[in-house]
Scaffold this active site. Structure first.
Site, PDB file in Angstrom:
ATOM      1  CG  ASP A 140      -0.211  -0.143   2.528  1.00  0.00           C
ATOM      2  OD1 ASP A 140       0.543  -1.121   2.678  1.00  0.00           O
ATOM      3  OD2 ASP A 140      -0.362   0.718   3.403  1.00  0.00           O
ATOM      4  CG  ASN A 141       3.324   2.546   2.542  1.00  0.00           C
ATOM      5  OD1 ASN A 141       2.254   3.163   2.537  1.00  0.00           O
ATOM      6  ND2 ASN A 141       3.891   2.132   3.654  1.00  0.00           N
TER       7      ASN A 141
HETATM    8  P1  AMP Z   1       1.391   3.699   6.915  1.00  0.00           P
HETATM    9  O1  AMP Z   1       2.066   2.703   7.802  1.00  0.00           O
HETATM   10  O2  AMP Z   1       1.660   5.123   7.261  1.00  0.00           O
HETATM   11  O3  AMP Z   1       1.598   3.409   5.488  1.00  0.00           O
HETATM   12  O4  AMP Z   1      -0.192   3.532   7.197  1.00  0.00           O
HETATM   13  C1  AMP Z   1      -0.881   2.340   7.009  1.00  0.00           C
HETATM   14  C2  AMP Z   1      -2.353   2.572   7.110  1.00  0.00           C
HETATM   15  O5  AMP Z   1      -2.701   3.124   8.373  1.00  0.00           O
HETATM   16  C3  AMP Z   1      -2.941   3.512   6.084  1.00  0.00           C
HETATM   17  O6  AMP Z   1      -4.216   3.047   5.730  1.00  0.00           O
HETATM   18  C4  AMP Z   1      -3.016   4.834   6.836  1.00  0.00           C
HETATM   19  O7  AMP Z   1      -3.988   5.691   6.312  1.00  0.00           O
HETATM   20  C5  AMP Z   1      -3.385   4.360   8.226  1.00  0.00           C
HETATM   21  N1  AMP Z   1      -2.948   5.282   9.274  1.00  0.00           N
HETATM   22  C6  AMP Z   1      -1.665   5.552   9.670  1.00  0.00           C
HETATM   23  N2  AMP Z   1      -1.666   6.435  10.667  1.00  0.00           N
HETATM   24  C7  AMP Z   1      -2.953   6.746  10.929  1.00  0.00           C
HETATM   25  C8  AMP Z   1      -3.602   7.617  11.865  1.00  0.00           C
HETATM   26  N3  AMP Z   1      -2.917   8.341  12.752  1.00  0.00           N
HETATM   27  N4  AMP Z   1      -4.947   7.676  11.826  1.00  0.00           N
HETATM   28  C9  AMP Z   1      -5.657   6.955  10.955  1.00  0.00           C
HETATM   29  N5  AMP Z   1      -5.109   6.118  10.071  1.00  0.00           N
HETATM   30  C10 AMP Z   1      -3.769   6.012  10.041  1.00  0.00           C
HETATM   31 MG    MG Z   2       0.958   4.323   3.900  1.00  0.00          MG
END
Ligand code: AMP
Ligand code: MG
Length: 484
Positions: free
Chosen positions: A251-252
């Site tokens: 997803d990244n």
């Molecule tokens: P990431 O690890 O930043 O790629 O995030 C993975 C998932 O978690 C994605 O769907 C983000 O939108 C969600 N996410 C990360 N941080 C938050 C947050 N503080 N609040 C809501 N969703 C989050």
């Molecule tokens: Mg992400």
């Protein structure tokens, strides 16, 4: 504010409705402009006469006419496990605009509040992580590596709970596309082949226009090959510059091959092949030397999603491109870094031996290649000084000089080119940490200065030598919080 002057095209909304949910930003308290990227605004075709005018948009209290915020739905593989619950949990796609050169820009407000995909999160981003993302996007762009960009960031008073209480910020992240591998996984695993095809044609129409005219099978095959190759090239560029992403979940992964989603990333200081920048990554799945493999695995996840519409043969051929694309780009990058314009069969083993030496002797990766770029200008001392054991580097230098005998360029010419490839300034963790501390106490000037230095990483900047210094010991062992 009105949308005057912007050519708006919110094409994401043409996708089936399952790909998004309309969500309004949740206002922050008293949002103040921290940094505004005027140069980028100019590329995007506008001019911000008064930066402060944009604070309301950053703070979620204002929208321009034509903005229609949506949280995007996607899924993805996180550390090898499929997660169907993902999506923009704290970011909103506000609209897409077209720049004067025809380039498309997604405007994505990160930290804008809760969405249906927030799961256990609070929908927010903290000042610390927002600064890191701003810095790294612009540093990567300065290095010439494809990346999402930072248009502006605001800081607010709202308290945000992480390991401790911090304060909120938002980033206006812009990119040609915010579509991820995970969008395709969502379409395939929850919607069906028609939706995958729909998404695929959307991506081709917007971002791969050179493929539009091809007949369907050919168009899909060429597209997948190109995505695989762009991904391989991106990761070869990361390896060459010593960048660790830290969270290479599918997803990244950007479908257009941008560096996407800056979390616990790091640039190597001392070379360490197995470096893990994300301390929640206990198995080292995304360690520096595993990134090329992780990139391939992500291409496999994408491949699985495409299988029903493309067929096995096409998929296999596409995936096969990865290794050659990666190896070719990586070797070229390393030849460039070493200043080798002639090709020799032994170059790859020379590169690997060089890495082994740097790894064994904990040599600063960036400083090594920058010193190597001025051997004839500045002499050998700066390079030799990077090693406790001078004999090791002297032996290596003998081999290097022998290899240079095959070269036809003058030393001046070669080293001039090397200094356009081997950066002097990179975003070392401790530099980010220093400006974050200043910002947290209200002074954003050091942040702005660091950004401007990193925008020109290959140039000598005599007034800013301090940013090229080796990290202090404390700076090498920072336990950076990975929460964002
Ligand atoms: P990431 O690890 O930043 O790629 O995030 C993975 C998932 O978690 C994605 O769907 C983000 O939108 C969600 N996410 C990360 N941080 C938050 C947050 N503080 N609040 C809501 N969703 C989050
Ligand atoms: Mg992400």
């Amino acid at each position: 504010m009105s949308s005057n002057g912007f050519q708006v095209e919110h094409r994401y909304l043409e996708l089936p409705q399952s790909f998004y949910t309309r969500v309004q930003p949740t206002p922050l308290k008293d949002a103040k402009m921290v940094c505004f990227n005027h140069r980028l605004a100019q590329d995007m075709g506008f001019h911000a006469t008064n930066e402060a005018d944009w604070a309301g948009i950053g703070g979620g209290t204002e929208l321009l006419e034509g903005m229609d915020p949506v949280a995007m739905k996607y899924t993805g593989h996180q550390f090898g496990n499929y997660n169907p619950e993902l999506g923009d949990g704290r970011g909103l796609l506000l609209w897409e605009t077209l720049g004067p050169d025809g380039r498309r820009w997604d405007w994505h407000l990160k930290g804008a509040g809760l969405t249906p995909y927030s799961r256990f999160g609070d929908g927010r981003a903290v000042l610390r992580s927002t600064i890191r993302e701003y810095l790294c996007s612009e540093a990567m762009n300065g290095l010439g590596i494809p990346t999402t960009r930072a248009l502006f960031m605001v800081s607010a008073k709202d308290p945000i709970r992480r390991e401790s209480i911090e304060t909120a910020a938002t980033l206006m992240r812009v990119a040609q596309s915010h579509i991820r591998f995970g969008h395709f996984e969502f379409a395939a695993h929850h919607e069906g082949p028609e939706t995958v095809k729909n998404l695929l044609e959307h991506v081709i129409a917007l971002h791969f226009p050179h493929l539009i005219k091809l007949e369907e099978q050919e168009r899909h095959a060429r597209w997948f090959e190109e995505v695989v190759e762009r991904t391989a090239h991106l990761i070869a560029d990361w390896q060459a510059v010593g960048f660790c992403h830290g969270v290479m979940n599918s997803d990244n992964m950007s479908i257009i091959g941008d560096t996407f989603d800056y979390g616990p990333f790091a640039f190597l200081d001392d070379f360490d092949a197995g470096y893990i920048c994300n301390h929640t990554d206990q198995g080292g799945r995304y360690a520096y030397n595993r990134q090329p493999q992780a990139g391939f695995e992500n291409c496999q996840y994408l491949a699985n999603a495409l299988l029903p519409i493309m067929g096995e043969e096409t998929i296999r051929n596409g995936l096969q491109r990865y290794e050659a694309a990666y190896n070719g780009r990586f070797l070229q990058n390393m030849r460039d870094k070493l200043g080798l314009a002639q090709e020799d069969e032994s170059d790859m083993s020379f590169v690997m031996d060089t890495f082994s030496m740097l790894n064994k002797h904990h040599t600063d990766y960036t400083a090594f290649f920058r010193a190597l770029s001025s051997l004839y200008d500045h002499g050998y001392a700066p390079l030799r000084d990077l090693f406790v054991d001078r004999e090791v580097v002297d032996k290596w230098l003998m081999r290097y000089k022998k290899r240079l005998e095959q070269e036809t360029r003058t030393h001046e010419e070669r080293e001039h080119q090397m200094r356009r490839i081997n950066p002097k300034y990179i975003l070392r963790n401790y530099l980010a940490q220093q400006v974050i501390l200043e910002a947290q106490s209200g002074d954003y000037e050091p942040l702005k200065e660091l950004i401007s230095v990193l925008e020109q990483p290959y140039d000598e900047q005599p007034d800013f030598e301090k940013y090229a210094a080796l990290p202090p010991d404390w700076g090498k062992h920072l336990n950076i919080s990975c929460s964002s």
